[in-house]
Write an enzyme that holds these catalytic residues in place. Structure first.
Site, PDB file in Angstrom:
ATOM      1  N   SER A 177       2.446  -7.341   8.312  1.00  0.00           N
ATOM      2  CA  SER A 177       1.045  -7.191   7.913  1.00  0.00           C
ATOM      3  C   SER A 177       0.311  -8.501   7.632  1.00  0.00           C
ATOM      4  O   SER A 177      -0.852  -8.469   7.251  1.00  0.00           O
ATOM      5  CB  SER A 177       0.977  -6.293   6.669  1.00  0.00           C
ATOM      6  N   LYS A 201      -1.746  -4.298  15.960  1.00  0.00           N
ATOM      7  CA  LYS A 201      -2.264  -3.078  15.313  1.00  0.00           C
ATOM      8  C   LYS A 201      -3.168  -2.316  16.283  1.00  0.00           C
ATOM      9  O   LYS A 201      -3.122  -1.089  16.365  1.00  0.00           O
ATOM     10  CB  LYS A 201      -3.042  -3.422  14.031  1.00  0.00           C
ATOM     11  N   PRO A 238      -5.811 -21.142  12.468  1.00  0.00           N
ATOM     12  CA  PRO A 238      -6.274 -21.134  13.863  1.00  0.00           C
ATOM     13  C   PRO A 238      -6.888 -19.783  14.222  1.00  0.00           C
ATOM     14  O   PRO A 238      -6.340 -18.735  13.863  1.00  0.00           O
ATOM     15  CB  PRO A 238      -4.988 -21.352  14.682  1.00  0.00           C
ATOM     16  N   ILE A 291       0.838  -1.206   0.000  1.00  0.00           N
ATOM     17  CA  ILE A 291       0.000   0.000   0.000  1.00  0.00           C
ATOM     18  C   ILE A 291       0.874   1.257   0.000  1.00  0.00           C
ATOM     19  O   ILE A 291       0.567   2.241  -0.679  1.00  0.00           O
ATOM     20  CB  ILE A 291      -0.976   0.006   1.200  1.00  0.00           C
ATOM     21  N   THR A 297      -6.236  -1.077  10.468  1.00  0.00           N
ATOM     22  CA  THR A 297      -7.006  -2.131   9.817  1.00  0.00           C
ATOM     23  C   THR A 297      -8.358  -2.355  10.491  1.00  0.00           C
ATOM     24  O   THR A 297      -8.517  -2.045  11.675  1.00  0.00           O
ATOM     25  CB  THR A 297      -6.187  -3.444   9.862  1.00  0.00           C
ATOM     26  N   ASP A 298      -9.278  -2.949   9.748  1.00  0.00           N
ATOM     27  CA  ASP A 298     -10.577  -3.318  10.347  1.00  0.00           C
ATOM     28  C   ASP A 298     -10.437  -4.493  11.312  1.00  0.00           C
ATOM     29  O   ASP A 298     -11.328  -4.745  12.121  1.00  0.00           O
ATOM     30  CB  ASP A 298     -11.604  -3.665   9.245  1.00  0.00           C
ATOM     31  N   GLU A 299      -9.282  -5.208  11.216  1.00  0.00           N
ATOM     32  CA  GLU A 299      -9.151  -6.444  12.005  1.00  0.00           C
ATOM     33  C   GLU A 299      -9.083  -6.172  13.513  1.00  0.00           C
ATOM     34  O   GLU A 299      -9.256  -7.092  14.316  1.00  0.00           O
ATOM     35  CB  GLU A 299      -7.929  -7.240  11.537  1.00  0.00           C
ATOM     36  N   TYR A 303      -1.462 -10.354  14.928  1.00  0.00           N
ATOM     37  CA  TYR A 303      -1.388  -9.186  14.027  1.00  0.00           C
ATOM     38  C   TYR A 303      -2.394  -8.119  14.460  1.00  0.00           C
ATOM     39  O   TYR A 303      -2.041  -6.953  14.657  1.00  0.00           O
ATOM     40  CB  TYR A 303      -1.665  -9.599  12.581  1.00  0.00           C
TER      41      TYR A 303
HETATM   42  P1  NAD Z   1       3.371  -4.796   3.434  1.00  0.00           P
HETATM   43  O1  NAD Z   1       3.695  -5.961   4.313  1.00  0.00           O
HETATM   44  O2  NAD Z   1       3.195  -5.010   1.976  1.00  0.00           O
HETATM   45  O3  NAD Z   1       4.501  -3.680   3.593  1.00  0.00           O
HETATM   46  C1  NAD Z   1       5.055  -3.318   4.821  1.00  0.00           C
HETATM   47  C2  NAD Z   1       6.287  -2.469   4.546  1.00  0.00           C
HETATM   48  O4  NAD Z   1       6.814  -2.053   5.828  1.00  0.00           O
HETATM   49  C3  NAD Z   1       7.408  -3.219   3.825  1.00  0.00           C
HETATM   50  O5  NAD Z   1       7.906  -2.418   2.772  1.00  0.00           O
HETATM   51  C4  NAD Z   1       8.455  -3.415   4.898  1.00  0.00           C
HETATM   52  O6  NAD Z   1       9.782  -3.450   4.385  1.00  0.00           O
HETATM   53  C5  NAD Z   1       8.223  -2.204   5.787  1.00  0.00           C
HETATM   54  N1  NAD Z   1       8.698  -2.413   7.161  1.00  0.00           N
HETATM   55  C6  NAD Z   1       8.448  -3.481   7.963  1.00  0.00           C
HETATM   56  N2  NAD Z   1       9.082  -3.328   9.143  1.00  0.00           N
HETATM   57  C7  NAD Z   1       9.712  -2.126   9.093  1.00  0.00           C
HETATM   58  C8  NAD Z   1      10.512  -1.409  10.017  1.00  0.00           C
HETATM   59  N3  NAD Z   1      10.789  -1.896  11.230  1.00  0.00           N
HETATM   60  N4  NAD Z   1      10.985  -0.197   9.651  1.00  0.00           N
HETATM   61  C9  NAD Z   1      10.701   0.307   8.413  1.00  0.00           C
HETATM   62  N5  NAD Z   1       9.960  -0.343   7.501  1.00  0.00           N
HETATM   63  C10 NAD Z   1       9.477  -1.553   7.832  1.00  0.00           C
HETATM   64  O7  NAD Z   1       2.094  -4.147   4.099  1.00  0.00           O
HETATM   65  P2  NAD Z   1       0.818  -3.474   3.400  1.00  0.00           P
HETATM   66  O8  NAD Z   1      -0.135  -4.540   3.021  1.00  0.00           O
HETATM   67  O9  NAD Z   1       1.288  -2.490   2.394  1.00  0.00           O
HETATM   68  O10 NAD Z   1       0.192  -2.705   4.649  1.00  0.00           O
HETATM   69  C11 NAD Z   1       0.629  -1.388   4.980  1.00  0.00           C
HETATM   70  C12 NAD Z   1      -0.115  -0.915   6.218  1.00  0.00           C
HETATM   71  O11 NAD Z   1      -1.505  -0.938   5.977  1.00  0.00           O
HETATM   72  C13 NAD Z   1       0.109  -1.791   7.447  1.00  0.00           C
HETATM   73  O12 NAD Z   1       0.234  -0.961   8.567  1.00  0.00           O
HETATM   74  C14 NAD Z   1      -1.135  -2.655   7.525  1.00  0.00           C
HETATM   75  O13 NAD Z   1      -1.412  -3.012   8.862  1.00  0.00           O
HETATM   76  C15 NAD Z   1      -2.175  -1.682   6.981  1.00  0.00           C
HETATM   77  N6  NAD Z   1      -3.338  -2.304   6.337  1.00  0.00           N
HETATM   78  C16 NAD Z   1      -3.142  -3.261   5.363  1.00  0.00           C
HETATM   79  C17 NAD Z   1      -4.249  -3.807   4.729  1.00  0.00           C
HETATM   80  C18 NAD Z   1      -4.082  -4.830   3.619  1.00  0.00           C
HETATM   81  O14 NAD Z   1      -5.096  -5.386   3.166  1.00  0.00           O
HETATM   82  N7  NAD Z   1      -2.894  -5.088   3.133  1.00  0.00           N
HETATM   83  C19 NAD Z   1      -5.551  -3.398   5.094  1.00  0.00           C
HETATM   84  C20 NAD Z   1      -5.696  -2.426   6.099  1.00  0.00           C
HETATM   85  C21 NAD Z   1      -4.573  -1.880   6.699  1.00  0.00           C
HETATM   86  P1  TYD Z   2      -5.351 -12.635   3.777  1.00  0.00           P
HETATM   87  O1  TYD Z   2      -5.168 -12.157   2.375  1.00  0.00           O
HETATM   88  O2  TYD Z   2      -4.208 -13.305   4.458  1.00  0.00           O
HETATM   89  O3  TYD Z   2      -5.888 -11.379   4.606  1.00  0.00           O
HETATM   90  P2  TYD Z   2      -6.498 -11.309   6.117  1.00  0.00           P
HETATM   91  O4  TYD Z   2      -6.181 -12.561   6.830  1.00  0.00           O
HETATM   92  O5  TYD Z   2      -5.786 -10.121   6.671  1.00  0.00           O
HETATM   93  O6  TYD Z   2      -7.969 -11.080   5.932  1.00  0.00           O
HETATM   94  O7  TYD Z   2      -6.580 -13.647   3.794  1.00  0.00           O
HETATM   95  C1  TYD Z   2      -7.855 -13.250   3.323  1.00  0.00           C
HETATM   96  C2  TYD Z   2      -8.793 -14.392   3.602  1.00  0.00           C
HETATM   97  O8  TYD Z   2      -8.437 -15.503   2.772  1.00  0.00           O
HETATM   98  C3  TYD Z   2      -8.746 -14.912   5.030  1.00  0.00           C
HETATM   99  O9  TYD Z   2     -10.058 -15.274   5.444  1.00  0.00           O
HETATM  100  C4  TYD Z   2      -7.870 -16.140   4.945  1.00  0.00           C
HETATM  101  C5  TYD Z   2      -8.140 -16.666   3.547  1.00  0.00           C
HETATM  102  N1  TYD Z   2      -7.006 -17.349   2.898  1.00  0.00           N
HETATM  103  C6  TYD Z   2      -7.207 -18.611   2.298  1.00  0.00           C
HETATM  104  O10 TYD Z   2      -8.311 -19.172   2.324  1.00  0.00           O
HETATM  105  N2  TYD Z   2      -6.133 -19.209   1.689  1.00  0.00           N
HETATM  106  C7  TYD Z   2      -4.894 -18.635   1.667  1.00  0.00           C
HETATM  107  O11 TYD Z   2      -3.945 -19.273   1.116  1.00  0.00           O
HETATM  108  C8  TYD Z   2      -4.731 -17.345   2.257  1.00  0.00           C
HETATM  109  C9  TYD Z   2      -3.396 -16.657   2.227  1.00  0.00           C
HETATM  110  C10 TYD Z   2      -5.815 -16.743   2.850  1.00  0.00           C
END
Ligand code: NAD
Ligand code: TYD
Length: 357
Positions: free
Chosen positions: A86, A165, A294, A13, A135-137, A161
């Site tokens: 994340s 958060k 789990p 993101i 996050t919504d989680e 996780y």
């Molecule tokens: P991502 O795992 O793709 O990226 C995380 C980035 O943070 C990576 O580039 C990593 O190198 C960097 N990072 C990790 N530890 C670090 C540290 N100690 N110092 C500096 N950089 C560090 O994550 P994402 O999916 O892009 O998510 C970004 C943010 O959005 C997170 O805070 C996550 O909780 C939040 N978020 C993600 C989602 C989703 O669906 N992916 C949804 C809602 C909120």
């Molecule tokens: P994920 O993309 O890991 O996001 P989050 O756990 O943060 O919601 O998973 C999305 C949903 O998909 C979650 O209910 C777990 C499920 N999932 C599978 O069924 N198979 C998989 O291999 C993965 C990675 C996730």
């Protein structure tokens, strides 16, 4: 918003947000602070690396002195904090890193910002902002028929996780309440789109299906998530930075709640249509139900009335259109995919998480 530090800007993101910000804010300077963990890649920012408005710094958000030095060097007025561990499945197998990065890292950033902005009074306080991306989680899990989460819903995180958060959200709130640190916060649902590391459901399924590998669906596949295209998320964060009320949090979501199995089947149908390689068609034959996660949260749903009524935000992408674009993005970026797949952390994770499922 002049000098914006984006933490975690090499991740999924964060890199999309940097692209977005450079497009919509012509006068901004962006400092991307990223540790380049397994999830971060400079490949995600190749096309902006020569932009004079963009700088990359490799470093750890947990190092408060280092972060403080950067805030002074670049006269940072805005921090947009994405950096985190994340992935829920990784947090189940190794929670310690989540506590360190998500809780201690956020604490470290907050403290560096408090010192620079509030104690050294380096910049007018009305011009500074700490935006925390969450996050919504943090809200836990809903049963079918329960109402969607609002910004007032009490936190009930279930995975390490989500708990890390939630903890970081509380720290941000406390720095606003106690020290007057100007913050905004957004809690967003599941994102998908370009540059997502293929350990999360949507890119994992796309890449496995392209390769003719099994498509692992946890449990009965009837878990429900709300899905948002990453560009809509970036747009919402930008809007909150511009117009959001300091000290407020905003829910962000895509207003759709398909079951995981429906998402997987939709990706299969898209690939049946658009893939040049018909050898794995119909792709849905690759679906395999595997051992559940789990503590797997059953259902997420976000009430997004606040951001739509206060700030006028609405998602632009439909889920069907967004998924089609995303499948096409992965198909048309084989170099990006190959670079990620060559990472030992990717191969190792596929073995660790899936071999025994
Ligand atoms: P991502 O795992 O793709 O990226 C995380 C980035 O943070 C990576 O580039 C990593 O190198 C960097 N990072 C990790 N530890 C670090 C540290 N100690 N110092 C500096 N950089 C560090 O994550 P994402 O999916 O892009 O998510 C970004 C943010 O959005 C997170 O805070 C996550 O909780 C939040 N978020 C993600 C989602 C989703 O669906 N992916 C949804 C809602 C909120
Ligand atoms: P994920 O993309 O890991 O996001 P989050 O756990 O943060 O919601 O998973 C999305 C949903 O998909 C979650 O209910 C777990 C499920 N999932 C599978 O069924 N198979 C998989 O291999 C993965 C990675 C996730």
């Amino acid at each position: 918003m002049k000098n914006v530090m984006v933490t975690g800007g090499a991740g999924f993101i964060g890199s999309n947000f940097i692209h977005h910000l450079l497009k919509v804010e012509p006068d901004v300077q962006v400092i991307n602070l990223d540790a380049l963990t397994y999830a971060g890649s400079l490949e995600n920012l190749k096309d902006v690396s020569d932009d004079p408005r963009y700088s990359f710094v490799q470093g750890d958000i947990c190092d408060t002195d280092f972060v403080g030095g950067l805030l002074r060097k670049y006269q940072v007025d805005t921090i947009v904090h994405f950096a985190a561990e994340s992935h829920v499945d990784r947090s189940i197998l190794g929670p310690r890193q989540f506590v360190e990065t998500n809780i201690m890292g956020t604490f470290s950033l907050l403290d560096a910002a408090r010192t620079f902005w509030l104690q050294e009074k380096s910049l007018p306080v009305e011009n500074v902002r700490f935006h925390h991306v969450s996050t919504d989680e943090v809200f836990g899990s809903l049963a079918l028929g329960e109402p969607a989460w609002t910004e007032e819903t009490p936190y009930a995180p279930n995975s390490p996780y989500a708990a890390s958060k939630a903890s970081s959200d509380h720290l941000v709130r406390s720095y606003g309440h106690t020290y007057g640190l100007p913050f905004t916060m957004t809690n967003c649902s599941n994102n998908y789109g370009p540059y997502q590391f293929p350990e999360k459901l949507i890119p994992l399924i796309i890449l496995n299906a392209i390769d003719g590998k099994r498509l692992p669906v946890y449990g009965d596949g009837q878990q429900i998530r709300d899905w948002l295209h990453v560009e809509d998320h970036c747009d919402a964060i930008h809007l909150v930075l511009k117009k959001g009320i300091v000290g407020s949090t905003y829910n962000i979501g895509g207003e759709n709640q398909p079951a995981n199995l429906t998402i997987v089947e939709t990706i299969c149908e898209i690939l049946d249509e658009v893939s040049m390689d018909a050898s794995h068609t119909p792709h849905k034959n690759l679906i395999e139900f595997v051992k559940d996660r789990p503590g797997h949260d059953r259902r997420y749903d976000m009430d997004t009335h606040k951001i739509s009524s206060e700030l006028g935000w609405r998602p632009r992408h439909t889920l069907t259109g967004g998924l089609l674009d995303t499948v096409n993005w992965y198909l048309s970026h084989p170099e990006w995919v190959t670079a990620i797949r060559q990472k030992q952390e990717y191969k190792g994770w596929m073995d660790t998480n899936y071999k025994s499922r």
